[in-house]
Design a protein around this motif. Sequence first.
Motif, PDB file in Angstrom:
ATOM      1  N   ILE A 268      -1.773  -4.165  -2.908  1.00 29.74           N
ATOM      2  CA  ILE A 268      -1.896  -2.394  -2.165  1.00 29.74           C
ATOM      3  C   ILE A 268      -2.367  -1.770  -3.960  1.00 29.74           C
ATOM      4  O   ILE A 268      -1.553  -2.005  -4.708  1.00 29.74           O
TER       5      ILE A 268
ATOM      6  N   LEU B 239       5.383   6.133  -3.395  1.00 34.41           N
ATOM      7  CA  LEU B 239       4.742   4.988  -2.360  1.00 34.41           C
ATOM      8  C   LEU B 239       3.988   3.796  -3.184  1.00 34.41           C
ATOM      9  O   LEU B 239       4.211   2.574  -3.080  1.00 34.41           O
ATOM     10  N   GLN B 240       3.283   4.199  -3.919  1.00 34.75           N
ATOM     11  CA  GLN B 240       2.705   3.474  -5.053  1.00 34.75           C
ATOM     12  C   GLN B 240       3.300   2.527  -5.713  1.00 34.75           C
ATOM     13  O   GLN B 240       3.605   1.245  -6.171  1.00 34.75           O
TER      14      GLN B 240
ATOM     15  N   VAL C  59       1.472   2.547   5.039  1.00 32.18           N
ATOM     16  CA  VAL C  59       1.561   2.261   3.489  1.00 32.18           C
ATOM     17  C   VAL C  59       2.584   0.705   4.498  1.00 32.18           C
ATOM     18  O   VAL C  59       3.171  -0.055   3.411  1.00 32.18           O
TER      19      VAL C  59
ATOM     20  N   PHE D  45      -4.242   1.630  -4.488  1.00 33.48           N
ATOM     21  CA  PHE D  45      -4.817   3.228  -4.127  1.00 33.48           C
ATOM     22  C   PHE D  45      -5.293   4.080  -4.810  1.00 33.48           C
ATOM     23  O   PHE D  45      -5.133   3.286  -6.111  1.00 33.48           O
TER      24      PHE D  45
ATOM     25  N   ILE E  82      -6.120   1.608  -0.099  1.00 30.63           N
ATOM     26  CA  ILE E  82      -6.046   2.379   0.749  1.00 30.63           C
ATOM     27  C   ILE E  82      -6.431   3.395   0.171  1.00 30.63           C
ATOM     28  O   ILE E  82      -5.847   3.938  -0.859  1.00 30.63           O
TER      29      ILE E  82
ATOM     30  N   THR F 285       2.177  10.256  -2.852  1.00 26.11           N
ATOM     31  CA  THR F 285       1.541   8.937  -3.397  1.00 26.11           C
ATOM     32  C   THR F 285       2.337   8.483  -4.235  1.00 26.11           C
ATOM     33  O   THR F 285       2.557   6.754  -4.084  1.00 26.11           O
TER      34      THR F 285
ATOM     35  N   ALA G 135       5.140  -0.695  -3.895  1.00 27.91           N
ATOM     36  CA  ALA G 135       4.156  -0.845  -3.143  1.00 27.91           C
ATOM     37  C   ALA G 135       3.855  -2.803  -3.820  1.00 27.91           C
ATOM     38  O   ALA G 135       4.526  -2.305  -5.212  1.00 27.91           O
TER      39      ALA G 135
ATOM     40  N   LYS H  54       2.666  -3.505   2.974  1.00 34.25           N
ATOM     41  CA  LYS H  54       3.246  -3.516   2.914  1.00 34.25           C
ATOM     42  C   LYS H  54       3.421  -4.832   3.715  1.00 34.25           C
ATOM     43  O   LYS H  54       3.909  -6.229   3.131  1.00 34.25           O
TER      44      LYS H  54
END
Length: 493
Positions: free
Chosen positions: A63, A55-56, A20, A65, A37, A52, A59, A24
Motif C-alpha cells: 500500500i 494511516l501510512q 485505507v 500513499f 492511495i 495521513t 499500512a 488494508k
Amino acid sequence: MRAELIFVPAPGVGHLVSAVELAKLLARQDHRISINILIIKMPFDYGVADITQTLQNDAPERINFVEIPSLDDTAMAKLMALPRMSFHDAFLSSQRAQVMDVVRQIMNRSEDSRLGGFVLDMFCTQMIDLANEFDVPAYVFFTSSASFLGFIFYAQHLKDKKDQEIFELKDSDVELSVPCFSNLVPAKVLPSVMLTESGSAMMISIARRLRQVRGILVNTVLELESYAIRSLEEDESVPRVYHLGPLINFKKVEQTSHCEDSDEAVMRWLDKQPCSSVVFLCFGSMGSFDTKQVKEIARALELSGQRFLWSLRRPSQEKEKTELLKDYEDYDEVLPEGFLERTSGIGKIIGWAPQMTILSHPAVGGFVSHCGWNSTLESIWCGVPIATWPIFAEQQTNAFQLVKELGLAVKIKLDYRQEYLAPDKSSELVTAEEIESGIRCLMNKEGDQMRNKVVTMKDLCRKAVVEGGSSRISLTQFIDDVIDSINQRSTST
C-alpha cells in the motif's frame, strides 16, 4: 502477476480512513493486489494532513500513499470563487491531469504489474473518465449505506423518468415508496444533502455516473441491509454491488492537537462505572450545537439522572469554510450554571473523543449519535444501541433506517436538520424533555428488545468478516473480478 489498484478517496477524514481500511483488507487478503492511495489536498483543512502519516505508518506492504501536486494559486483562486456545491465538482475535475500523470509514473515504475482499475470515492466519480482512458474498469467505493445508495438511484429515477425533483418535497407530508426500504419513507426524513436544488443536482449526477462503473463497493454487511442489497441486485441498471463491511479503524486516528493523557483519564473514569451504565453522547467530527441547545442537553442529562460521557465541541467560527471543530477551553461558558458541580458524581464532559475506544468499553450502554454511517457501524460492532439525533448529510435517512427498518435504535429525533456549518440556524430546538425521554428509552428496561437485536446484529457483523462470512466472500469475488478483467484484456491484446 500483480494487480495495481488506484484508490482516489474524497479529501475528508471519514472517507480517507474508510478507504485505507478497505485497502488494508484487500492487500492482506491477496498477495497479488497492490494499492496506490492518491491524496488530494483541498485548499482548506479537512483534517486529512493530520492523519495521513498515521494511516501510512499503520499500512501493510503493497500500500503506497501518493500526494497529488496542488494547483497553482491562480487556478485555485478561480475555483474558490465558485459556489460551494459547484466548487467540489470543479475542484476534483481540475485534478484529473495531475492524477493522470501520477498514475502513468506509478505504472512506469511497476514492471511486474498490470493496472487493475480505479477505486473511486462516491464523491470522486469525475475520475471515471480517467479509468476509461487507461482502458481499465472503474469501481466506486460507497462510504454510506446500501439503503442510501438505493435512495439516490431512486431520486435519479424520479428526475430522469418523471421529471420530479426530490428537493421540492422538503417539509411535505408525502410518503415515498423507495425500493431499498421496506417501509414508506416520509419526506421529513429525506437526506439533508438532497433538499437543496444544488445538493440534489450533485447527488443525482453522482447516481448517473455510478451506473457507468463496473461495480460498487459498499461499506455494509449483507445481514444488516439484506432488504436493500437484494433490491439493488434485482435492478438490472445497477452495477454489481459488493458488500465488504463493516470497515472500521480499530486504532485511534489522532488529531495533532489531541492529548493522549486525556484519553487515559476518560478510560480511568469509565473503569469506575458499572457495566452498561453510561450513555455516551457524540456527534461526529462536524457535529456541534449552539449554546441554547447545549443547555437543553445538559438539562436533559440532569433530569434523567443517567451516568453520562459527553463529547462537547465548539461550533466552527468560520461560516464560509469547512474546518475541524475545536474543544472548549471553559465548559462553563455554555453549560447551565452549576451543572458541572451538580453532575460531578455521575457524568464527565470531554472534547474530542476516541469514539471506537469508548464504544468498546463495557461501561458504555448507549450512544446518542448523529447517525453518520461510520459511527453507526462502529456502534453496532460494539453492540451499543443508539438514540438517533441526525444533523445533516444523509443522517436523517440513516436514523429512519435504524429505528423503523432495522429496530436497532430509539429516536430522539429523526427529522432534525442543521444548516451545514451553521449550528445557530438549526430548524428547531430539541427540548430537554424530548432528549430525556430518548435517553430513558435507550438505557432503561423498555429498550431490552432493541438491545437484544443490537447484540444479535453485532454477532452477525463479526461473523461476516471472517473466513466463510458474507463480507469475506464478497471481497474475494471483487478480487477475482479484478484479476479476471486483467486476464481478459491480456487475451484480447
